[in-house]
Design an enzyme around this catalytic site. Structure first.
Site, PDB file in Angstrom:
ATOM      1  N   HIS A 376       0.783  -1.223   0.000  1.00 33.90           N
ATOM      2  CA  HIS A 376       0.000   0.000   0.000  1.00 33.90           C
ATOM      3  C   HIS A 376       0.826   1.290   0.000  1.00 33.90           C
ATOM      4  O   HIS A 376       0.313   2.364  -0.330  1.00 33.90           O
ATOM      5  CB  HIS A 376      -0.934  -0.008   1.213  1.00 33.90           C
ATOM      6  CG  HIS A 376      -2.174   0.802   1.042  1.00 33.90           C
ATOM      7  ND1 HIS A 376      -2.313   1.789   0.083  1.00 33.90           N
ATOM      8  CD2 HIS A 376      -3.357   0.778   1.713  1.00 33.90           C
ATOM      9  CE1 HIS A 376      -3.518   2.327   0.187  1.00 33.90           C
ATOM     10  NE2 HIS A 376      -4.154   1.732   1.156  1.00 33.90           N
ATOM     11  N   SER A 493      -8.556  12.364  -1.122  1.00 32.51           N
ATOM     12  CA  SER A 493      -7.489  12.476  -2.109  1.00 32.51           C
ATOM     13  C   SER A 493      -6.917  13.901  -2.148  1.00 32.51           C
ATOM     14  O   SER A 493      -7.652  14.884  -2.064  1.00 32.51           O
ATOM     15  CB  SER A 493      -8.017  12.110  -3.496  1.00 32.51           C
ATOM     16  OG  SER A 493      -7.031  12.362  -4.484  1.00 32.51           O
TER      17      SER A 493
END
Length: 535
Positions: A376, A493
């Protein structure tokens, strides 16, 4: 560009699929024709991540704490903040240092965030960090179907990698709020070129794009916990699907023949499931031998990993016999498939058929269960989803075509098996890794619920964001159980900015708490009041 790179580029260009070309052309056409897109200049550098003022930061901080602290604790925190923010105080000095730091960095928060979120975290990667993702289940009638699908998948990934390497992927754009605004694409460029190296104090992220070494032309295939080097480019020529299939068949045969024998050289992959500092020490021990150094080098520099899994006798096979509801059965199966992608199910199944440090691991099981596990620290889920969607398009396109036999298969070198030199201390650590991994697997509870009363269209119909709707429902459910809220992390984001990854949204807001209280049984609010309050 030298002759070798030019020739290779031309070969890769000739091998790319029509479906990806068509998809990219359509996407570019849409971007050229949409007035919200054309107003943005994608050739300009993205803006740098701004630093909020100290006042803004601390107001936000107090706002996040108010719904989760007692009045006494909140008042105490207010006093601390007041002292911190005073003129000439610690806060002002730190803010000035932060501004100075931002002037020398492309993204002032990137390194700190990467280190604190991932690289300094000592927890094992599987379950705690690496996400698992399931693909639509395939129907394999025999081993050939599994290997042909794997060959097609490898070819599709190489197809996508070509566009990444050439930086020909269209720039992602915002679809809401400043629609059409360009997003940072850096995460795409790390998918097939990065690796996470374990460290005793802190892990390190390495990128082959920054290396002077020759670009890798191989993938690692893991079968029956044994690792093989599969060259996907030989003599500047990319292998066809048929050639890949025959190489995979060779790998599968040898792994089955060597399983449970002294030629197995298996189970080293379990070491990557250890806590990071323990794995770092084991890696240093392995590196003392030149044979092991070569094995680790081949894994760390490979483009990606393919895991050919054994069929798992999932619990759902038994549970399904007593369940009548088809939807519930599919939820149980989905849970089992997710677990296989997340950790391989057990040391007796496929947990050793992994190498968790590699960014991309594609899993293809004998029974048609497919998906991936990815490291990740390199990228967020949206980038991996985009890759997956291309693979689905590619596989559907190729499914309609015939797999042509190539005449030169016998001339291809036999895929090389990685043969480890395992000392007794390493053997002991592998045994401990197996045991501890199985305990963590047994300790994980997961249940998949398919909610079918309505989907994302309902929140949109009432002019609410589907994401906000879900976040408020999570807060509501937690309050119902515990009679309080708790600090909550939701990813947001930051790809609108240079080298942007994610920040967090604290969904435990004062507004959420007020609405939740209005929904309690003793509230005087009517249904209409609650609806208006929510909107």
């Amino acid at each position: 560009m030298n002759d070798k790179a030019t020739r290779r580029s031309l070969i890769l260009e000739a091998n790319k699929s029509h479906c990806l070309v068509k998809y990219i052309e359509n996407l570019l056409k849409k971007q050229r024709e949409d007035p919200d897109y054309v107003k943005w200049d994608v050739t300009k550098p993205l803006p740098k991540l701004p630093i909020p003022s100290l006042k803004q930061t601390l107001e936000k901080y107090l706002g996040c704490l108010m719904p989760i602290l007692s009045d006494k604790a909140y008042q105490s925190t207010q006093k601390i903040v007041k002292e911190f923010i005073r003129d000439g105080g610690v806060g002002e000095k730190l803010q000035n240092l932060l501004i100075k730091e931002s002037e020398t960095k492309e993204n002032w928060v990137y390194d700190w965030w990467l280190e604190d979120m991932y690289l300094k975290n000592k927890l094992p990667l599987p379950i705690n960090s690496n996400p698992g993702m399931i693909f639509p289940k395939e129907k394999f009638n025999d081993e050939d179907d599994q290997l042909k699908f794997a060959a097609r998948l490898i070819s599709g990934i190489m197809d996508y990698k070509f566009f990444i390497d050439q930086k020909k992927l269209p720039v992602d754009r915002c679809s809401w709020r400043e629609k059409g605004q360009p997003l940072c694409m850096e995460q795409y460029y790390r998918l097939f070129s990065s690796y996470r190296v374990p460290g005793i104090d802190q892990d390190k992220q390495v990128n082959s794009n920054n290396s002077l070494l020759v670009e890798p032309e191989h993938v690692i295939v893991i079968s029956r916990n044994q690792m093989f080097v599969l060259d996907v480019i030989v003599n500047f020529t990319r292998l066809s699907e048929d050639q890949l299939y025959h190489q995979l068949k060779r790998i599968k045969r040898q792994s089955e023949e060597d399983e449970n024998t002294s030629n197995g050289f298996a189970d080293v992959g379990f070491l990557t499931s250890l806590p990071r500092n323990e794995w770092a020490k084991a890696r240093l021990e392995l590196l003392r031998d030149s044979t092991n150094r070569d094995c680790i080098d081949m894994i760390e520099r490979c483009i990606f990993i393919v895991c050919l899994d054994k069929k798992v006798n999932h619990n759902s096979n038994k549970e399904n016999m007593i369940l009548e509801n088809e939807s519930e059965m599919s939820s149980i199966q989905m849970r089992d498939y997710v677990l296989q992608m997340l950790h391989g199910c057990s040391s007796e199944d496929n947990s050793g058929n992994r190498w968790f440090d590699k960014t991309m691991q594609f899993v293809i099981s004998e029974d048609g269960v497919c998906g991936l596990n990815y490291e990740h620290s390199i990228a967020e889920g949206i980038v991996v989803i985009q890759l997956s969607e291309h693979l689905f398009r590619y596989i559907e396109e190729k499914r309609k075509q015939k797999l042509y036999r190539m005449p030169s298969i016998c001339e291809l070198p036999v895929p090389r098996k990685l043969r480890w030199i395992v000392s007794e201390p390493i053997s002991a650590q592998i045994r401990e890794a197996k045991s501890s991994f199985d305990r963590r697997i047994d300790d994980l509870d997961l249940f998949v619920v398919k909610f079918e009363k309505f989907g994302r269209d309902f929140p949109k119909m009432i002019k609410a964001s589907p994401d906000s709707f879900i976040q408020v429902m999570l807060q509501f459910a937690y309050y119902r159980v515990h009679n309080c809220l708790v600090s909550t992390y939701e990813s947001a984001s930051t790809r609108r900015f240079r080298h942007g990854r994610v920040d967090n949204i604290r969904a435990n807001s004062c507004e959420a708490l007020a609405w939740i209280k209005s929904m309690q049984p003793n509230s005087t609010f009517t249904v209409i009041n609650n609806f208006d309050f929510f909107i």
